[in-house]
Design a protein around this motif. Structure first.
Motif, PDB file in Angstrom:
ATOM      1  N   GLY A   1       0.800  -1.217   0.000  1.00 18.79           N
ATOM      2  CA  GLY A   1       0.000   0.000   0.000  1.00 18.79           C
ATOM      3  C   GLY A   1       0.831   1.264   0.000  1.00 18.79           C
ATOM      4  N   GLU A   2       2.096   1.185   0.395  1.00 22.16           N
ATOM      5  CA  GLU A   2       2.963   2.352   0.372  1.00 22.16           C
ATOM      6  C   GLU A   2       3.485   2.568  -1.041  1.00 22.16           C
ATOM      7  OE1 GLU A   2       4.865   2.212   4.855  1.00 22.16           O
ATOM      8  OE2 GLU A   2       6.086   1.595   3.170  1.00 22.16           O
ATOM      9  N   ALA A   3       3.786   3.815  -1.363  1.00 23.34           N
ATOM     10  CA  ALA A   3       4.365   4.121  -2.674  1.00 23.34           C
ATOM     11  C   ALA A   3       5.645   3.321  -2.850  1.00 23.34           C
ATOM     12  CB  ALA A   3       4.652   5.610  -2.780  1.00 23.34           C
ATOM     13  N   GLY A   4       5.815   2.720  -3.995  1.00 19.66           N
ATOM     14  CA  GLY A   4       7.021   1.965  -4.285  1.00 19.66           C
ATOM     15  C   GLY A   4       6.916   0.490  -3.965  1.00 19.66           C
ATOM     16  N   TYR A   5       5.803   0.064  -3.355  1.00 19.99           N
ATOM     17  CA  TYR A   5       5.650  -1.352  -3.016  1.00 19.99           C
ATOM     18  C   TYR A   5       5.579  -2.186  -4.287  1.00 19.99           C
ATOM     19  CZ  TYR A   5       3.734  -5.710  -1.353  1.00 19.99           C
ATOM     20  OH  TYR A   5       3.528  -7.034  -1.100  1.00 19.99           O
ATOM     21  N   VAL A   6       6.275  -3.287  -4.313  1.00 20.82           N
ATOM     22  CA  VAL A   6       6.272  -4.210  -5.439  1.00 20.82           C
ATOM     23  C   VAL A   6       6.047  -5.619  -4.899  1.00 20.82           C
ATOM     24  CG1 VAL A   6       7.656  -5.192  -7.303  1.00 20.82           C
ATOM     25  CG2 VAL A   6       7.900  -2.785  -6.725  1.00 20.82           C
ATOM     26  N   PHE A   7       5.182  -6.379  -5.546  1.00 21.86           N
ATOM     27  CA  PHE A   7       5.024  -7.775  -5.194  1.00 21.86           C
ATOM     28  C   PHE A   7       6.288  -8.488  -5.665  1.00 21.86           C
ATOM     29  CE2 PHE A   7       0.748  -6.219  -5.576  1.00 21.86           C
ATOM     30  CZ  PHE A   7       0.073  -6.830  -4.534  1.00 21.86           C
ATOM     31  N   ALA A   8       7.056  -9.052  -4.757  1.00 20.46           N
ATOM     32  CA  ALA A   8       8.361  -9.579  -5.123  1.00 20.46           C
ATOM     33  C   ALA A   8       8.418 -11.094  -5.268  1.00 20.46           C
ATOM     34  CB  ALA A   8       9.398  -9.140  -4.098  1.00 20.46           C
ATOM     35  N   MET A   9       7.434 -11.802  -4.811  1.00 19.62           N
ATOM     36  CA  MET A   9       7.456 -13.261  -4.929  1.00 19.62           C
ATOM     37  C   MET A   9       6.423 -13.706  -5.954  1.00 19.62           C
ATOM     38  SD  MET A   9       7.753 -14.712  -1.078  1.00 19.62           S
ATOM     39  CE  MET A   9       8.224 -16.364  -1.494  1.00 19.62           C
ATOM     40  N   ALA A  10       6.580 -14.911  -6.418  1.00 21.57           N
ATOM     41  CA  ALA A  10       5.573 -15.482  -7.292  1.00 21.57           C
ATOM     42  C   ALA A  10       4.239 -15.462  -6.558  1.00 21.57           C
ATOM     43  CB  ALA A  10       5.953 -16.911  -7.670  1.00 21.57           C
ATOM     44  N   SER A  11       3.204 -15.093  -7.276  1.00 17.78           N
ATOM     45  CA  SER A  11       1.894 -14.937  -6.668  1.00 17.78           C
ATOM     46  C   SER A  11       1.109 -16.233  -6.714  1.00 17.78           C
ATOM     47  CB  SER A  11       1.121 -13.850  -7.396  1.00 17.78           C
ATOM     48  OG  SER A  11       1.803 -12.638  -7.302  1.00 17.78           O
ATOM     49  N   LYS A  12       0.272 -16.406  -5.725  1.00 15.17           N
ATOM     50  CA  LYS A  12      -0.582 -17.586  -5.649  1.00 15.17           C
ATOM     51  C   LYS A  12      -1.875 -17.307  -6.423  1.00 15.17           C
ATOM     52  CE  LYS A  12      -2.943 -20.478  -2.305  1.00 15.17           C
ATOM     53  NZ  LYS A  12      -3.319 -20.644  -0.904  1.00 15.17           N
ATOM     54  N   PRO A  13      -2.270 -18.203  -7.311  1.00 17.63           N
ATOM     55  CA  PRO A  13      -3.521 -18.008  -8.048  1.00 17.63           C
ATOM     56  C   PRO A  13      -4.720 -17.959  -7.096  1.00 17.63           C
ATOM     57  CG  PRO A  13      -2.210 -19.731  -9.062  1.00 17.63           C
ATOM     58  CD  PRO A  13      -1.556 -19.401  -7.746  1.00 17.63           C
ATOM     59  N   LEU A  14      -5.680 -17.135  -7.443  1.00 16.16           N
ATOM     60  CA  LEU A  14      -6.911 -17.054  -6.662  1.00 16.16           C
ATOM     61  C   LEU A  14      -7.832 -18.214  -7.022  1.00 16.16           C
ATOM     62  CD1 LEU A  14      -7.750 -13.241  -6.947  1.00 16.16           C
ATOM     63  CD2 LEU A  14      -6.646 -14.431  -5.043  1.00 16.16           C
ATOM     64  N   THR A  15      -8.669 -18.595  -6.083  1.00 13.03           N
ATOM     65  CA  THR A  15      -9.681 -19.619  -6.348  1.00 13.03           C
ATOM     66  C   THR A  15     -10.799 -19.007  -7.184  1.00 13.03           C
ATOM     67  OG1 THR A  15     -10.979 -19.080  -4.391  1.00 13.03           O
ATOM     68  CG2 THR A  15      -9.204 -20.732  -4.122  1.00 13.03           C
ATOM     69  N   LYS A  16     -11.589 -19.844  -7.819  1.00 17.86           N
ATOM     70  CA  LYS A  16     -12.739 -19.350  -8.594  1.00 17.86           C
ATOM     71  C   LYS A  16     -13.688 -18.556  -7.704  1.00 17.86           C
ATOM     72  CE  LYS A  16     -11.782 -21.748 -12.433  1.00 17.86           C
ATOM     73  NZ  LYS A  16     -10.914 -21.160 -13.386  1.00 17.86           N
ATOM     74  N   THR A  17     -13.853 -18.992  -6.459  1.00 19.48           N
ATOM     75  CA  THR A  17     -14.719 -18.278  -5.522  1.00 19.48           C
ATOM     76  C   THR A  17     -14.165 -16.897  -5.218  1.00 19.48           C
ATOM     77  OG1 THR A  17     -15.420 -20.367  -4.537  1.00 19.48           O
ATOM     78  CG2 THR A  17     -15.786 -18.384  -3.232  1.00 19.48           C
ATOM     79  N   ALA A  18     -12.871 -16.797  -4.991  1.00 23.72           N
ATOM     80  CA  ALA A  18     -12.248 -15.498  -4.716  1.00 23.72           C
ATOM     81  C   ALA A  18     -12.354 -14.570  -5.924  1.00 23.72           C
ATOM     82  CB  ALA A  18     -10.798 -15.690  -4.303  1.00 23.72           C
ATOM     83  N   ILE A  19     -12.206 -15.136  -7.118  1.00 25.69           N
ATOM     84  CA  ILE A  19     -12.334 -14.331  -8.332  1.00 25.69           C
ATOM     85  C   ILE A  19     -13.761 -13.812  -8.466  1.00 25.69           C
ATOM     86  CG2 ILE A  19     -12.293 -14.401 -10.860  1.00 25.69           C
ATOM     87  CD1 ILE A  19      -9.934 -16.453 -10.538  1.00 25.69           C
ATOM     88  N   LYS A  20     -14.724 -14.677  -8.215  1.00 23.11           N
ATOM     89  CA  LYS A  20     -16.135 -14.268  -8.301  1.00 23.11           C
ATOM     90  C   LYS A  20     -16.430 -13.160  -7.297  1.00 23.11           C
ATOM     91  CE  LYS A  20     -20.813 -16.095  -8.306  1.00 23.11           C
ATOM     92  NZ  LYS A  20     -21.652 -17.283  -8.214  1.00 23.11           N
ATOM     93  N   THR A  21     -15.905 -13.276  -6.099  1.00 25.13           N
ATOM     94  CA  THR A  21     -16.093 -12.240  -5.077  1.00 25.13           C
ATOM     95  C   THR A  21     -15.473 -10.930  -5.537  1.00 25.13           C
ATOM     96  OG1 THR A  21     -16.129 -13.891  -3.313  1.00 25.13           O
ATOM     97  CG2 THR A  21     -15.609 -11.622  -2.671  1.00 25.13           C
ATOM     98  N   ALA A  22     -14.263 -10.993  -6.074  1.00 27.33           N
ATOM     99  CA  ALA A  22     -13.577  -9.790  -6.556  1.00 27.33           C
ATOM    100  C   ALA A  22     -14.362  -9.130  -7.685  1.00 27.33           C
ATOM    101  CB  ALA A  22     -12.171 -10.137  -7.019  1.00 27.33           C
ATOM    102  N   LEU A  23     -14.917  -9.923  -8.583  1.00 27.20           N
ATOM    103  CA  LEU A  23     -15.686  -9.367  -9.695  1.00 27.20           C
ATOM    104  C   LEU A  23     -16.910  -8.598  -9.216  1.00 27.20           C
ATOM    105  CD1 LEU A  23     -15.459 -12.262 -12.307  1.00 27.20           C
ATOM    106  CD2 LEU A  23     -14.409  -9.985 -12.464  1.00 27.20           C
ATOM    107  N   GLY A  24     -17.418  -8.953  -8.051  1.00 25.85           N
ATOM    108  CA  GLY A  24     -18.541  -8.221  -7.470  1.00 25.85           C
ATOM    109  C   GLY A  24     -18.194  -6.780  -7.149  1.00 25.85           C
ATOM    110  N   GLU A  25     -16.900  -6.494  -7.006  1.00 23.87           N
ATOM    111  CA  GLU A  25     -16.424  -5.141  -6.721  1.00 23.87           C
ATOM    112  C   GLU A  25     -15.861  -4.462  -7.966  1.00 23.87           C
ATOM    113  OE1 GLU A  25     -13.583  -5.343  -3.542  1.00 23.87           O
ATOM    114  OE2 GLU A  25     -14.838  -6.695  -2.385  1.00 23.87           O
TER     115      GLU A  25
END
Length: 130
Positions: free
Chosen positions: A25-49
């Motif tokens: 959340g701070e300026a300059g933050y970078v995701f530095a590790m390989a990311s974990k895929p979201l579940t279909k349920t998490a994706i559906k929840t995110a799409l609601g927003e």
């Protein structure tokens, strides 16, 4: 700050220049590790927003239609700044006033991750069309 104590920062939290730590959340933050895929349920929840976004072929997708090419291009430039700040770049196409964006994460084998949802939210925040 390392949750285990001390000043050593976890490997997934670093600044863009990799010399000084910062928190998500701070300026300059970078995701530095390989990311974990979201579940279909998490994706559906995110799409609601994320009005107008869809999940197709292992990616978040949305088509934006602007009044003309200049508007579409200025939108792409603005999104480009957001993407560069996150070090996470969209796959997109532009034909005249239309911009099609497709988001997934290459280091997660082309699956949707939290990085994609975060970028989609930033894109939604800078867009002036539905």
């Amino acid at each position: 700050m390392n949750p285990e104590g001390g000043s050593k920062t976890p490997p997934y939290v670093k600044s863009r220049d990799a010399r000084s730590p910062c928190e998500p959340g701070e300026a300059g933050y970078v995701f530095a590790m390989a990311s974990k895929p979201l579940t279909k349920t998490a994706i559906k929840t995110a799409l609601g927003e994320l009005p107008g976004w869809n999940f197709r072929r292992e990616a978040l997708t949305k088509t934006f239609t602007f009044g003309n090419f200049r508007e579409a291009l200025s939108f792409m430039v603005r999104v480009g700044f957001e993407a560069e700040e996150m070090d996470h770049h969209p796959e997109w196409t532009n034909i005249y006033s239309r911009v099609v964006i497709r988001l997934n994460t290459h280091d997660a084998d082309g699956k949707v991750t939290a990085k994609d949802v975060a970028l989609a939210k930033k894109i939604a925040a800078v867009s002036w069309v539905e």
